[in-house]
Scaffold this active site. Structure first.
Site, mmCIF file in Angstrom:
data_model
loop_
_atom_site.group_PDB
_atom_site.id
_atom_site.type_symbol
_atom_site.label_atom_id
_atom_site.label_comp_id
_atom_site.label_asym_id
_atom_site.label_seq_id
_atom_site.Cartn_x
_atom_site.Cartn_y
_atom_site.Cartn_z
ATOM 1 N N GLN A 28 -93.576 6.095 -37.739
ATOM 2 C CA GLN A 28 -93.409 4.714 -37.270
ATOM 3 C C GLN A 28 -92.471 3.953 -38.215
ATOM 4 O O GLN A 28 -92.706 3.925 -39.417
ATOM 5 C CB GLN A 28 -94.787 4.034 -37.200
ATOM 6 C CG GLN A 28 -94.763 2.644 -36.618
ATOM 7 C CD GLN A 28 -94.356 2.586 -35.147
ATOM 8 O OE1 GLN A 28 -94.803 3.385 -34.338
ATOM 9 N NE2 GLN A 28 -93.483 1.673 -34.810
ATOM 10 N N LYS B 30 -99.880 3.385 -28.644
ATOM 11 C CA LYS B 30 -99.534 4.801 -28.467
ATOM 12 C C LYS B 30 -100.804 5.639 -28.372
ATOM 13 O O LYS B 30 -100.922 6.534 -27.527
ATOM 14 C CB LYS B 30 -98.648 5.288 -29.622
ATOM 15 C CG LYS B 30 -97.216 4.793 -29.495
ATOM 16 C CD LYS B 30 -96.384 5.026 -30.743
ATOM 17 C CE LYS B 30 -95.045 4.288 -30.577
ATOM 18 N NZ LYS B 30 -94.268 4.192 -31.797
ATOM 19 N N ASP C 236 -89.358 11.333 -30.860
ATOM 20 C CA ASP C 236 -88.558 10.111 -30.765
ATOM 21 C C ASP C 236 -87.133 10.447 -30.313
ATOM 22 O O ASP C 236 -86.403 9.575 -29.857
ATOM 23 C CB ASP C 236 -88.478 9.424 -32.148
ATOM 24 C CG ASP C 236 -89.379 8.201 -32.239
ATOM 25 O OD1 ASP C 236 -89.729 7.650 -31.175
ATOM 26 O OD2 ASP C 236 -89.712 7.793 -33.365
#
Ligand code: NAD
Length: 283
Positions: free
Chosen positions: A96, A52, A119
């Site tokens: 995460q 990322k 997300d």
């Protein structure tokens, strides 16, 4: 049979994002920033987070990784998140997963406001997707799948789309997205009876299960479009949920694994971070 090339589509979209970011910098002096919070030392999560960071750098998004120890307390992780919630320079916040078990995941994720929820998993963004509203942020993997289908101009309206897998991160949001594209959607799962009958009716078949070669060419319609989101690791190799060699005999379009859906997920995370930032700037 045509291959749906996720690397190609991904790099095309990343170039567009890069261009848009340069324009926003030129026009508004806007900088874009993603904060990723990770707790513990899960090796797979560390790889994802590094990927990322690399992807952000490629398109000109600043990224910060807040690496917390495995035994971080609920209070500590919450205050790290709140710092970013209240920081105007941060456009997107991502926690995460998985988190260490002693932490209350729901409480942590709820701290992220919907406009920074890159997300796209929050209740509010899920609700907007369900209601067909376009001002939310969409979950990255299913959104990436829609982008793949659109890039190849695959007709969607009126088609029978069969999704295998009903998770909150892939199958369920994808069902809503394909419904918005006027598909007739069937969602199959571990309790579905006669899976092969559903598979045989699919014009578009998407698998998001996590079982190597659950689907092969046997029951497929000629001309089917296959999108395989499965990632199954075995002996250092990655396999999809679909047996590519057998299924590609029947398919008009098919994604390879790796190189299909995989590269799109981070690309759509970059897109969401750009979108979150530009919406704030142009408000
Ligand atoms: P999950 O474990 O949350 O859900 C799996 C789904 O498959 C469940 O809905 C279950 O009911 C269904 N299922 C299980 N066995 C079945 C069977 N025999 N027949 C029919 N349905 C069955 O998984 P997830 O998080 O949605 O991930 C699914 C797969 O997609 C995994 O391989 C994961 O690694 C992969 N994935 C890939 C990306 C990406 O970026 N490419 C992103 C997310 C997930």
């Amino acid at each position: 049979m045509k291959i749906i090339d996720g690397k190609l589509v991904s790099s095309t979209i990343r170039n567009e994002i890069k261009e848009n970011i340069l324009n926003a910098e030129r026009n508004y002096g806007k900088k874009f920033k993603l904060s990723v919070i990770i707790a513990g030392d899960d090796p797979a999560s560390e790889i994802y987070v590094r990927n990322k960071e690399k992807a952000c750098a490629e398109v000109g998004i600043m990224s910060e990784t807040v690496h917390l120890p495995e035994n971080v307390s609920q209070n500590e992780i919450e205050s790290e998140i709140l710092l970013r919630v209240n920081d105007d320079a941060v456009d997107g916040i991502l926690v995460q997963l998985p988190l260490p078990e002693h932490l209350d995941k729901e409480r942590i994720l709820k701290l992220i406001p919907p406009e920074k929820d890159v997300d796209g998993f929050s209740d509010e963004n899920t609700g907007k997707l369900a209601l067909g509203k376009s001002d939310g942020l969409y979950p990255c993997t299913p959104h990436g799948i829609i982008k793949l289908l659109k890039y190849y101009d695959i007709p969607l309206a009126g088609k029978n789309a069969v999704i295998i897998g009903r998770s909150n991160i892939v199958g369920k949001p994808l069902a809503l997205m394909l419904l918005s594209e006027d598909c007739t959607v069937t969602v199959c799962h571990s309790k579905t009876k006669n899976l092969e009958d559903h598979i045989s009716r699919a014009d578009i078949l998407v698998t998001a299960v996590g079982k190597k070669w659950l689907v092969d060419g046997k029951n497929l319609k000629d001309g089917v479009v296959i999108v395989d989101a499965g990632i199954n690791r075995e002996d250092g190799k990655i396999y999809g949920d679909v047996n590519f060699d057998s299924a590609s005999q029947k398919a008009d379009y098919i994604t390879p694994v790796p190189g299909g859906v995989g590269p799109m997920t981070i690309t759509m995370l970059l897109y969401n971070t750009y979108l979150a930032g530009i919406r704030k700037t142009e408000k």
